[in-house]
Design a protein around this motif. Structure first.
Motif, short mmCIF file in Angstrom:
data_model
loop_
_atom_site.label_atom_id
_atom_site.label_comp_id
_atom_site.label_asym_id
_atom_site.label_seq_id
_atom_site.Cartn_x
_atom_site.Cartn_y
_atom_site.Cartn_z
N GLY A 106 1.05 -1.51 -0.43
CA GLY A 106 0.07 0.24 -0.17
C GLY A 106 1.22 1.05 0.00
N LEU A 107 2.37 0.95 0.86
CA LEU A 107 2.54 2.41 1.11
C LEU A 107 3.65 2.86 -0.38
N GLY A 108 3.50 1.40 -0.82
CA GLY A 108 4.55 1.55 -2.33
C GLY A 108 3.70 2.65 -3.32
N SER A 109 2.31 2.02 -3.44
CA SER A 109 1.58 1.99 -4.27
C SER A 109 1.42 3.69 -4.32
N VAL A 110 0.63 4.30 -2.69
CA VAL A 110 0.14 5.41 -2.87
C VAL A 110 1.49 6.63 -2.43
N VAL B 138 8.64 15.98 0.67
CA VAL B 138 8.60 14.12 1.92
C VAL B 138 6.55 14.65 2.10
N LEU B 139 7.00 15.37 2.72
CA LEU B 139 5.95 16.14 2.78
C LEU B 139 4.47 17.01 2.87
N THR B 140 5.19 17.46 0.77
CA THR B 140 3.84 17.39 0.44
C THR B 140 3.26 16.45 -0.43
N GLN B 141 4.39 14.77 -0.27
CA GLN B 141 3.41 13.57 -0.39
C GLN B 141 3.03 13.38 0.07
N PHE B 142 2.81 13.11 1.29
CA PHE B 142 2.75 12.90 1.79
C PHE B 142 1.09 13.49 2.85
N HIS B 143 0.96 14.90 2.59
CA HIS B 143 -0.11 15.96 3.39
C HIS B 143 -1.29 15.80 2.66
N ALA B 144 -0.59 15.39 0.75
CA ALA B 144 -1.79 14.75 -0.25
C ALA B 144 -2.81 13.55 0.18
N ILE C 62 -2.06 6.75 3.98
CA ILE C 62 -0.69 6.86 4.49
C ILE C 62 -0.95 6.94 5.98
N SER C 63 -1.16 7.02 6.88
CA SER C 63 -1.17 7.13 8.13
C SER C 63 -1.58 6.24 8.18
N ALA C 64 -3.05 5.23 7.99
CA ALA C 64 -3.48 4.51 8.22
C ALA C 64 -2.20 2.70 7.97
N LEU C 65 -1.85 3.30 6.55
CA LEU C 65 -0.58 2.34 6.38
C LEU C 65 0.17 1.99 7.11
N VAL D 252 4.01 13.65 11.98
CA VAL D 252 3.96 14.12 10.88
C VAL D 252 3.04 15.42 9.85
N PRO D 253 1.54 14.65 10.52
CA PRO D 253 0.72 15.44 9.99
C PRO D 253 0.96 16.69 10.58
N PHE D 254 1.41 16.84 12.41
CA PHE D 254 1.62 18.74 12.51
C PHE D 254 2.93 19.07 11.77
N VAL D 255 3.82 18.47 11.26
CA VAL D 255 4.96 19.08 10.56
C VAL D 255 4.71 19.61 9.60
N ASP D 256 4.89 20.46 8.93
CA ASP D 256 5.08 21.54 7.83
C ASP D 256 6.20 21.71 7.81
N ASP D 257 6.79 22.27 8.93
CA ASP D 257 9.05 22.33 8.71
C ASP D 257 9.98 21.02 7.58
N PRO D 258 10.66 21.34 6.76
CA PRO D 258 11.18 20.33 6.61
C PRO D 258 12.13 20.57 7.52
#
Length: 202
Positions: free
Chosen positions: A19-23, A37-43, A48-51, A101-107
């Motif tokens: 799942g993580l490899g796919s999304v 990485v942050l941009t892809q995660f927040h999208a 992603i968090s569930a996986l 990570v959901p609450f992090v925006d600073d690289p």
């Protein structure tokens, strides 16, 4: 109980990785710049968090698996503490994704978290402990032809932060082989349990 734990650990880890490899393009995404990485995660952070929760739960199963394995041998040695430690550090590393990570925006903050919780604790220490645990369990339960190569390949993960070429691929293949060993171990345990049940019923 033990066969169910082993199958759950193997199935959960593989489903999470697929799942993580796919999304999320995981684990290759970790080599990208922090902001990307942050941009892809927040999208797609909920999926992603569930996986990552599923992956962490699968890693956590090493603790009860270890205690159940120890009951089946007269000389378990450090199987239980090693398994619990391996489970703990991996869960700590993986749970940063759904909890922090959901609450992090600073690289820069993300990079620091990834270095400490991910690279050092969850991955490097986790790889070393998992490899040692696998080697020890295989000595007592058999299936060394599968387990020992898997342990050696998993251990190459400690070389990834050093930039050793091929270490990341070797580590990935090690985990694929490691989950195959869990399935093989499950089959062996079930097969050895059948004669005992037959004798008890006789």
């Amino acid at each position: 109980m033990l066969p169910l734990l082993l199958i759950a650990g193997a199935a959960g880890a593989n489903l999470a990785f697929l799942g993580l490899g796919s999304v999320f393009d995981y684990p290759d995404v970790l080599a990208k710049p922090a902001q990307e990485v942050l941009t892809q995660f927040h999208a797609n952070q909920f999926v992603i968090s569930a996986l990552f929760l599923l992956l962490a739960a699968s890693a956590a199963l090493m603790a009860p698996i270890s205690t159940n394995l120890a009951k089946r041998t007269n000389n378990p040695g450090p199987i239980v503490p090693l398994g619990i430690a391996a489970a703990a550090v991996q869960v700590i590393g993986l749970m940063r994704w759904p909890l922090i990570v959901p609450f992090v925006d600073d690289p820069d903050t993300f990079h620091a978290l990834s270095t400490v919780l991910g690279t050092v604790i969850g991955e490097t220490i986790g790889y070393a402990l998992t490899a040692a645990w696998t080697f020890l369990v295989a000595r007592r339960s058999g299936l060394r032809a599968i387990a020992w190569p898997a342990a050696a390949l998993v251990a190459t993960g400690v070389l990834i932060p050093l930039g050793v070429p091929g270490a990341d691929l070797a580590n990935f293949l090690g985990y694929v082989l490691w989950t195959a060993w869990l399935v093989a171990l499950t089959i062996k345990i079930i097969r050895t349990a059948r004669p005992r049940r037959a004798l008890q019923a006789a």
